[in-house]
Motif scaffolding. Structure first.
Motif, short mmCIF file in Angstrom:
data_model
loop_
_atom_site.label_atom_id
_atom_site.label_comp_id
_atom_site.label_asym_id
_atom_site.label_seq_id
_atom_site.Cartn_x
_atom_site.Cartn_y
_atom_site.Cartn_z
N ALA A 8 6.10 5.58 4.20
CA ALA A 8 5.24 6.51 4.95
C ALA A 8 4.26 7.20 4.01
N GLN A 9 4.72 7.62 2.83
CA GLN A 9 3.84 8.27 1.87
C GLN A 9 2.74 7.32 1.39
N ILE A 10 3.11 6.10 1.11
CA ILE A 10 2.13 5.12 0.63
C ILE A 10 1.16 4.76 1.74
N SER A 11 1.65 4.61 2.94
CA SER A 11 0.80 4.32 4.09
C SER A 11 -0.26 5.42 4.27
N HIS A 12 0.14 6.66 4.11
CA HIS A 12 -0.80 7.77 4.23
C HIS A 12 -1.90 7.68 3.16
N LYS B 125 -9.49 -4.24 4.46
CA LYS B 125 -8.49 -3.28 4.97
C LYS B 125 -7.27 -4.00 5.51
N GLN B 126 -7.50 -5.06 6.28
CA GLN B 126 -6.39 -5.81 6.87
C GLN B 126 -5.52 -6.46 5.79
N THR B 127 -6.15 -7.05 4.80
CA THR B 127 -5.35 -7.70 3.76
C THR B 127 -4.66 -6.67 2.87
N ALA B 128 -5.27 -5.50 2.69
CA ALA B 128 -4.59 -4.43 1.94
C ALA B 128 -3.31 -4.03 2.67
N MET B 129 -3.36 -3.98 3.98
CA MET B 129 -2.16 -3.64 4.75
C MET B 129 -1.12 -4.77 4.67
N ARG B 130 -1.57 -6.02 4.57
CA ARG B 130 -0.64 -7.14 4.38
C ARG B 130 0.04 -7.05 3.02
N GLN C 136 4.79 -5.82 -0.09
CA GLN C 136 5.39 -5.01 -1.16
C GLN C 136 6.55 -4.18 -0.62
N SER C 137 6.38 -3.66 0.57
CA SER C 137 7.44 -2.87 1.20
C SER C 137 8.67 -3.74 1.46
#
Length: 184
Positions: free
Chosen positions: A105-109, A142-147, A152-153
């Motif tokens: 959650a912290q990294i997502s923010h 942005k989409q690939t950063a979220m992938r 990583q998660s």
């Protein structure tokens, strides 16, 4: 045997070109680090700087050049800049999971560009923002950063006592594959 020798000879032929690309990229990264705004200059420690330089030099000099060669397109300064900034955030990003043990959650923010007091997070956001300013396809980035984040998660289980090599291989493939697409 001949194939092996042919590969060795090819490597010697390519070595000067690769060396020139790495030296050019090294200057590019050093310039970025020298012009880093004062608010970010105190953040990286020696380990951060080592990783920032490692990824910031090797990924654009080798992978970026290879992508452009395969696609038969010139490697523009704009593309070099985007790939460099994205590569430079790789070390600080990995450290959020490993050294700093931040939650998902912290990294997502951080990735959503929420304000943070975390020094590593600020540096990551700076590199991400600069990469996005020069990226040709910002939505794709942005989409690939979220992938990459999701891979990583999911790979956090590598720290556990998992010994199933198939699971470890799959996690490694997902992390590497997502990262390759991110740098592209």
């Amino acid at each position: 045997m001949w194939g092996y020798l042919r590969n060795i000879i090819s490597l010697f032929v390519l070595a000067p070109t690769i060396f020139r690309r790495v030296k050019r990229q090294q200057k590019f990264v050093e310039n970025i680090l020298e012009t880093l705004p004062d608010t970010y200059k105190h953040i990286p420690d020696n380990e951060d700087i080592r990783k920032i330089k490692l990824y910031g030099i090797s990924i654009p000099a080798l992978m970026g050049e290879a992508f452009c060669s395969f696609c038969n397109v010139p490697y523009s300064e704009k593309e070099r800049s985007a790939i460099t900034y994205f590569a430079m955030l790789t070390g600080p990003f990995d450290d959020l999971f490993d050294r700093h043990e931040m939650t998902d959650a912290q990294i997502s923010h951080l990735l959503e560009m929420h304000q943070t007091d975390n020094a590593q997070g600020k540096l990551l956001q700076y590199f991400f923002r600069k990469g996005m300013e020069t990226a040709a396809q910002t939505e794709h980035a942005k989409q690939t950063a979220m992938r990459v984040f999701a891979a990583q998660s999911a790979a956090r289980v590598q720290k556990s006592a998992i010994t199933d090599t198939d699971i470890l291989k799959q996690l490694s493939y997902e992390k590497g594959g997502a990262s390759m697409l991110f740098y592209r």
